[in-house]
Motif scaffolding. Structure first.
Motif, mmCIF file in Angstrom:
data_model
loop_
_atom_site.group_PDB
_atom_site.id
_atom_site.type_symbol
_atom_site.label_atom_id
_atom_site.label_comp_id
_atom_site.label_asym_id
_atom_site.label_seq_id
_atom_site.Cartn_x
_atom_site.Cartn_y
_atom_site.Cartn_z
ATOM 1 N N LEU A 1 0.821 -1.209 0.000
ATOM 2 C CA LEU A 1 0.000 0.000 0.000
ATOM 3 C C LEU A 1 0.856 1.261 0.000
ATOM 4 N N LEU A 2 2.013 1.210 0.641
ATOM 5 C CA LEU A 2 2.908 2.364 0.621
ATOM 6 C C LEU A 2 3.490 2.615 -0.761
ATOM 7 N N ALA A 3 3.446 1.616 -1.616
ATOM 8 C CA ALA A 3 3.977 1.762 -2.975
ATOM 9 C C ALA A 3 2.926 2.274 -3.954
ATOM 10 N N VAL A 4 1.691 2.489 -3.460
ATOM 11 C CA VAL A 4 0.595 2.926 -4.334
ATOM 12 C C VAL A 4 0.308 4.403 -4.089
ATOM 13 N N ALA A 5 0.332 5.196 -5.129
ATOM 14 C CA ALA A 5 0.168 6.646 -4.992
ATOM 15 C C ALA A 5 -1.213 7.036 -4.481
ATOM 16 N N THR A 6 -2.205 6.204 -4.737
ATOM 17 C CA THR A 6 -3.570 6.541 -4.323
ATOM 18 C C THR A 6 -3.849 6.246 -2.841
ATOM 19 N N THR A 7 -2.911 5.602 -2.167
ATOM 20 C CA THR A 7 -3.073 5.362 -0.737
ATOM 21 C C THR A 7 -3.029 6.696 0.008
ATOM 22 N N ARG A 8 -3.902 6.858 0.985
ATOM 23 C CA ARG A 8 -3.903 8.059 1.824
ATOM 24 C C ARG A 8 -3.234 7.725 3.148
ATOM 25 N N VAL A 9 -2.340 8.605 3.606
ATOM 26 C CA VAL A 9 -1.580 8.383 4.836
ATOM 27 C C VAL A 9 -1.887 9.508 5.822
ATOM 28 N N LEU A 10 -2.130 9.116 7.070
ATOM 29 C CA LEU A 10 -2.374 10.085 8.145
ATOM 30 C C LEU A 10 -1.279 9.938 9.192
ATOM 31 N N ASP A 11 -0.594 11.012 9.497
ATOM 32 C CA ASP A 11 0.409 10.998 10.555
ATOM 33 C C ASP A 11 -0.272 11.121 11.915
ATOM 34 N N VAL A 12 0.177 10.319 12.869
ATOM 35 C CA VAL A 12 -0.343 10.382 14.231
ATOM 36 C C VAL A 12 0.848 10.488 15.173
ATOM 37 N N ARG A 13 0.907 11.550 15.926
ATOM 38 C CA ARG A 13 2.001 11.751 16.878
ATOM 39 C C ARG A 13 1.411 11.785 18.279
ATOM 40 N N SER B 1 -13.687 6.444 1.401
ATOM 41 C CA SER B 1 -14.228 6.912 0.123
ATOM 42 C C SER B 1 -13.132 7.452 -0.779
ATOM 43 N N HIS B 2 -11.931 7.702 -0.224
ATOM 44 C CA HIS B 2 -10.812 8.217 -1.013
ATOM 45 C C HIS B 2 -9.766 7.154 -1.284
ATOM 46 N N GLY B 3 -10.050 5.897 -0.911
ATOM 47 C CA GLY B 3 -9.110 4.822 -1.164
ATOM 48 C C GLY B 3 -8.583 4.215 0.118
ATOM 49 N N PRO B 4 -7.600 3.319 0.013
ATOM 50 C CA PRO B 4 -7.036 2.694 1.218
ATOM 51 C C PRO B 4 -6.363 3.734 2.101
ATOM 52 N N ALA B 5 -6.503 3.552 3.433
ATOM 53 C CA ALA B 5 -5.976 4.539 4.377
ATOM 54 C C ALA B 5 -5.000 3.881 5.338
ATOM 55 N N LEU B 6 -3.856 4.535 5.532
ATOM 56 C CA LEU B 6 -2.854 4.096 6.495
ATOM 57 C C LEU B 6 -2.656 5.188 7.536
ATOM 58 N N ALA B 7 -2.248 4.776 8.720
ATOM 59 C CA ALA B 7 -1.842 5.730 9.749
ATOM 60 C C ALA B 7 -0.413 5.424 10.148
ATOM 61 N N VAL B 8 0.420 6.452 10.171
ATOM 62 C CA VAL B 8 1.793 6.316 10.640
ATOM 63 C C VAL B 8 1.810 6.750 12.092
ATOM 64 N N LEU B 9 1.989 5.778 12.998
ATOM 65 C CA LEU B 9 1.991 6.058 14.427
ATOM 66 C C LEU B 9 3.433 6.310 14.855
ATOM 67 N N ARG B 10 3.755 7.551 15.084
ATOM 68 C CA ARG B 10 5.122 7.900 15.449
ATOM 69 C C ARG B 10 5.327 7.693 16.947
ATOM 70 N N PRO B 11 6.481 7.161 17.351
ATOM 71 C CA PRO B 11 6.710 6.934 18.781
ATOM 72 C C PRO B 11 6.793 8.234 19.547
ATOM 73 N N GLN B 12 6.351 8.197 20.818
ATOM 74 C CA GLN B 12 6.469 9.361 21.683
ATOM 75 C C GLN B 12 7.945 9.557 22.029
ATOM 76 N N ASP B 13 8.432 10.779 21.884
ATOM 77 C CA ASP B 13 9.798 11.091 22.296
ATOM 78 C C ASP B 13 9.876 12.577 22.621
ATOM 79 N N ASP B 14 11.060 13.039 22.951
ATOM 80 C CA ASP B 14 11.236 14.430 23.340
ATOM 81 C C ASP B 14 11.665 15.310 22.170
ATOM 82 N N ALA B 15 11.670 14.755 20.984
ATOM 83 C CA ALA B 15 12.087 15.536 19.822
ATOM 84 C C ALA B 15 11.066 16.632 19.539
ATOM 85 N N PRO B 16 11.502 17.766 19.000
ATOM 86 C CA PRO B 16 10.554 18.832 18.659
ATOM 87 C C PRO B 16 9.486 18.331 17.701
#
Length: 329
Positions: free
Chosen positions: A34-46, A83-98
């Protein structure tokens, strides 16, 4: 008098649905494909925050660096098909970075990216589900609710509860497997009852039980709530929690509706019950203030500022308005 037997109206989080496409989770290399498909939608989660601009989520196209999260403690999760295609969420680890300024695009507008260079009110920002839940609808709300709940589960379940060995992410982010004993661990959801306790001794106007816990300050009041214990039905939990927190005995417990509440991992089971006794005894350490409120009390309290109710995102607000008979200001 309002009909107490009618179900709750559409609940903000409970009414949001998306095709979770659960049967695909076990497909080999699903996330990579799915990451190789341009139509995949990705949501960042911090942590518990997601990127938002105005009243919309900022989805984006897959990026090459998304694959790095497999090796740095993060998770890439398959949310399902929107409705916009396959959806992924990138769950970023909690850290002290800005926290970087978010980037992304509006759904259905992959050609126009919104970046941190936007100015004024159009600038993207990191917001929590509590902040933007009422602004979202449809696919977005369902995806954020699931993503935030799973992000918090992954953050606290990095090791096996049986043997303490590290766990790895499988099933497209919906299961963790112990590398030592092979056991599988699934996302935890804790059932909690939340209840409108009504005194109907006055035939002209019933009263609702409202209380304030020690974490709240000022005029904030809400209905009672508590977790369901092992071996207990929802109805039994309503009766037990009500008596423990207020000293009130209840009967005629009725289910009205439910709502996922990913703060961090609950599902709220909304009920209404009739009080058999009315003298109040606040549970020490759990309840700071408690009282019976007629509809006139609620109207007056909201008007003069001596009463504040839960926000419209919550099932607590829905239960109060269900008893009241109409939306409250």
């Amino acid at each position: 008098m309002p009909d107490a037997t009618r179900p709750l109206p559409d609940l903000v989080l409970g009414d949001a649905v998306v095709d979770r496409d659960a049967l695909r989770r076990s497909e080999p290399d699903l996330i990579e494909r799915l990451l190789a498909v341009a139509t995949t939608r990705v949501l960042d989660v911090r942590g518990a925050s997601v990127p938002q601009r105005r009243t919309q989520l900022l989805w984006r196209a897959p990026q090459a660096q998304d694959r790095q999260w497999f090796d740095t403690g993060g998770v890439v999760l398959y949310l399902g098909h929107t409705s916009h295609g396959p959806a992924l969420a990138v769950l970023r680890p909690q850290d002290d970075a800005p926290v970087p300024a978010p980037t992304g695009e509006r759904p259905g507008n992959a050609a126009t990216a919104t970046t941190s260079e936007d100015d004024g009110d159009d600038a993207p920002s990191w917001r929590t589900l509590r902040d933007i839940g009422l602004e979202l609808s449809g696919d977005d709300l369902a995806c954020v609710t699931a993503a935030v709940a799973l992000a918090q589960w992954h953050a606290t379940h990095t090791h096996c509860p049986r043997c303490g060995a590290p766990t790895i992410v499988v099933e497209a982010g919906w299961v963790r497997r112990c590398e030592a004993d092979g056991s599988h661990h699934f996302p935890r959801t804790d059932p909690a009852v939340i209840m409108a306790i009504v005194d109907e001794s006055d035939p002209d106007d019933s009263r609702l039980l409202l209380a304030r816990g020690p974490r709240w300050k000022g005029p904030h009041r809400s209905v009672l709530a508590g977790f369901v214990e092992p071996g207990e039905s929802f109805e039994q939990a309503v009766a037990r929690e009500t008596f423990e927190e207020s000293g009130v005995e209840v009967t005629d417990v009725r289910y009205l509706g439910s709502q996922p509440w990913p703060f961090p991992a609950s599902v709220m089971i909304g009920c209404i019950a009739r009080a058999v006794t009315t003298p109040l005894r606040a549970q020490e350490g759990e309840i700071e203030e408690i009282g019976w409120y007629s509809r006139a009390d609620v109207r007056q309290g909201l008007a003069d500022g001596s009463l504040a109710l839960p926000g419209r995102l919550s099932i607590a607000r829905a239960l109060i308005e269900h008893w009241y008979g109409e939306p409250l200001p």
